[in-house]
Design a protein around this motif. Structure first.
Motif, short mmCIF file in Angstrom:
data_model
loop_
_atom_site.label_atom_id
_atom_site.label_comp_id
_atom_site.label_asym_id
_atom_site.label_seq_id
_atom_site.Cartn_x
_atom_site.Cartn_y
_atom_site.Cartn_z
N TYR A 1 -0.72 9.02 -11.15
CA TYR A 1 -1.47 9.14 -12.41
C TYR A 1 -2.68 8.20 -12.42
CZ TYR A 1 -2.40 9.40 -17.41
OH TYR A 1 -3.00 9.59 -18.63
N THR A 2 -2.47 7.01 -11.94
CA THR A 2 -3.53 6.00 -11.90
C THR A 2 -4.65 6.45 -10.96
OG1 THR A 2 -1.94 4.27 -12.35
CG2 THR A 2 -4.00 3.58 -11.30
N VAL A 3 -4.24 6.91 -9.78
CA VAL A 3 -5.23 7.30 -8.79
C VAL A 3 -6.06 8.49 -9.30
CG1 VAL A 3 -5.54 8.04 -6.40
CG2 VAL A 3 -3.79 6.35 -6.97
N ASN A 4 -5.39 9.42 -9.98
CA ASN A 4 -6.09 10.59 -10.51
C ASN A 4 -7.06 10.26 -11.63
OD1 ASN A 4 -4.80 12.27 -8.74
ND2 ASN A 4 -3.18 12.86 -10.17
N HIS A 5 -6.84 9.16 -12.34
CA HIS A 5 -7.70 8.84 -13.49
C HIS A 5 -8.60 7.63 -13.27
CE1 HIS A 5 -4.66 11.44 -15.28
NE2 HIS A 5 -5.56 11.72 -16.20
N LEU A 6 -8.40 6.96 -12.13
CA LEU A 6 -9.08 5.68 -11.94
C LEU A 6 -10.62 5.78 -12.08
CD1 LEU A 6 -8.67 2.69 -11.25
CD2 LEU A 6 -8.86 3.30 -8.83
N ARG A 7 -11.19 6.84 -11.50
CA ARG A 7 -12.65 6.97 -11.52
C ARG A 7 -13.16 7.04 -12.96
NH1 ARG A 7 -13.04 10.55 -7.97
NH2 ARG A 7 -14.01 9.59 -6.18
N GLU A 8 -12.50 7.88 -13.78
CA GLU A 8 -12.99 8.03 -15.17
C GLU A 8 -12.76 6.74 -15.97
OE1 GLU A 8 -10.16 11.34 -15.87
OE2 GLU A 8 -9.60 10.30 -17.73
N TRP A 9 -11.67 6.02 -15.69
CA TRP A 9 -11.44 4.75 -16.41
C TRP A 9 -12.51 3.73 -16.04
CZ3 TRP A 9 -5.57 4.53 -14.79
CH2 TRP A 9 -4.85 5.46 -15.56
N PRO B 1 0.82 -1.21 0.00
CA PRO B 1 0.00 0.00 0.00
C PRO B 1 0.85 1.27 0.00
CG PRO B 1 -0.46 -1.38 1.95
CD PRO B 1 0.75 -1.92 1.29
N HIS B 2 0.24 2.34 -0.47
CA HIS B 2 0.84 3.67 -0.41
C HIS B 2 -0.02 4.46 0.58
CE1 HIS B 2 1.71 7.81 -1.58
NE2 HIS B 2 2.79 7.36 -2.19
N LEU B 3 0.66 5.15 1.50
CA LEU B 3 -0.08 5.74 2.64
C LEU B 3 -1.13 6.76 2.25
CD1 LEU B 3 2.60 6.11 5.46
CD2 LEU B 3 0.77 4.40 5.22
N THR B 4 -0.90 7.55 1.21
CA THR B 4 -1.92 8.54 0.83
C THR B 4 -2.70 8.12 -0.41
OG1 THR B 4 -0.25 9.79 -0.41
CG2 THR B 4 -0.70 10.50 1.85
N LEU B 5 -2.07 7.38 -1.33
CA LEU B 5 -2.76 7.07 -2.59
C LEU B 5 -3.71 5.87 -2.46
CD1 LEU B 5 0.20 7.64 -5.11
CD2 LEU B 5 -1.73 9.17 -4.62
N THR B 6 -3.30 4.85 -1.73
CA THR B 6 -4.17 3.66 -1.62
C THR B 6 -5.53 4.00 -0.97
OG1 THR B 6 -2.22 2.27 -1.57
CG2 THR B 6 -4.28 1.24 -0.89
N PRO B 7 -5.58 4.85 0.08
CA PRO B 7 -6.90 5.20 0.61
C PRO B 7 -7.80 5.86 -0.43
CG PRO B 7 -5.22 5.73 2.22
CD PRO B 7 -4.49 5.34 0.96
#
Ligand SMILES: [Zn+2]
Length: 236
Positions: free
Chosen positions: A198-206, A31-37
């Motif tokens: 990049y993944t976290v920023n675009h995940l919702r739209e994908w 996990p990544h402390l800020t991105l995974t949540p």
């Protein structure tokens, strides 16, 4: 190798573009402390059960250590949200470059740190060991690594579709390429990385785009029925 004639290819594309396929999302290296949540928030909103292949080294101090406890808290939440936790081994090495003793240690080490969380699924970093090779020396290494994975109690889970979210040069075409691969492979297991901003920023739209094309998100046991089990006690 199989070649389509032009006509066959045309037909193939027409058929696949309208068909709906099952997909499963996997996130490696966290996990990544800020991105995974943030990933967990999005998956929760979209009602999707994913798999997180986590690195054991994030948990080295155990729950008693204030530095590693937050990583456990993320796993706790992921598990409560219905996600599957798999092992990505202890540290992110290519096991083909290491001795049998080192491979054994790197694959076994996360088990005791993560015993309450791990399902019996593992993904080797880079898939190193999970492919087959015509070179007998490489193939002997592959067999050595995969035997250890098996004896450690795991089913190895590769990906069907690599989003290439780790590769900045792929970002411009990531989503169209992802959609076309879902059609080409008739769905399957998709590889993402939750430590990639990049993944976290675009995940919702994908996710919305994949749903918009009619594809259906499944939990891992749709593809790997064994994943629903717990890690066998002999794995420790
Ligand atoms: Zn990885």
């Amino acid at each position: 190798m199989y070649y389509f004639t032009n006509n066959e290819q045309q037909t193939h594309q027409e058929v696949t573009s309208s068909e709906k396929y099952p997909v499963h999302l996997t996130f490696d290296d966290g996990p990544h402390l800020t991105l995974t949540p943030k990933v967990l928030d999005i998956l929760n909103e979209e009602d999707i059960q994913a798999t997180f292949f986590v690195l054991g080294e994030h948990f080295d101090g155990g729950k008693a250590n204030v530095k590693t406890l937050p990583f456990y808290n993320i796993l706790e939440r992921a598990k409560k949200d219905g996600h599957t936790i798999g092992s990505h081994t202890y540290s992110h090495i290519n096991h083909l470059d290491y001795s049998e003793t080192d491979v054994h240690e790197n694959i076994l080490k996360p088990n005791s740190l993560l015993k309450e969380y791990l399902s019996p699924v593992l993904r080797l970093p880079y898939g190193g060991g999970a492919f087959t090779s015509d070179d007998p020396l490489v193939q002997a290494k592959n067999t050595m690594v995969m035997n250890i994975v098996k004896h450690a109690g795991f089913t190895h889970v590769l990906w069907d579709i690599d989003s290439r979210d780790w590769d900045k040069e792929s970002h411009g075409n990531l989503f169209p390429s992802l959609l076309s691969n879902i059609s080409k492979f008739k769905g399957g297991i998709i590889l993402f990385h939750d430590a990639q901003e990049y993944t976290v920023n675009h995940l919702r739209e994908w996710i919305k785009g994949i749903k918009g094309n009619g594809h259906v998100f499944k939990s891992i046991d749709y593809f790997i029925p064994l994943a629903a089990n717990t890690l066998p006690s002999e794995a420790f």
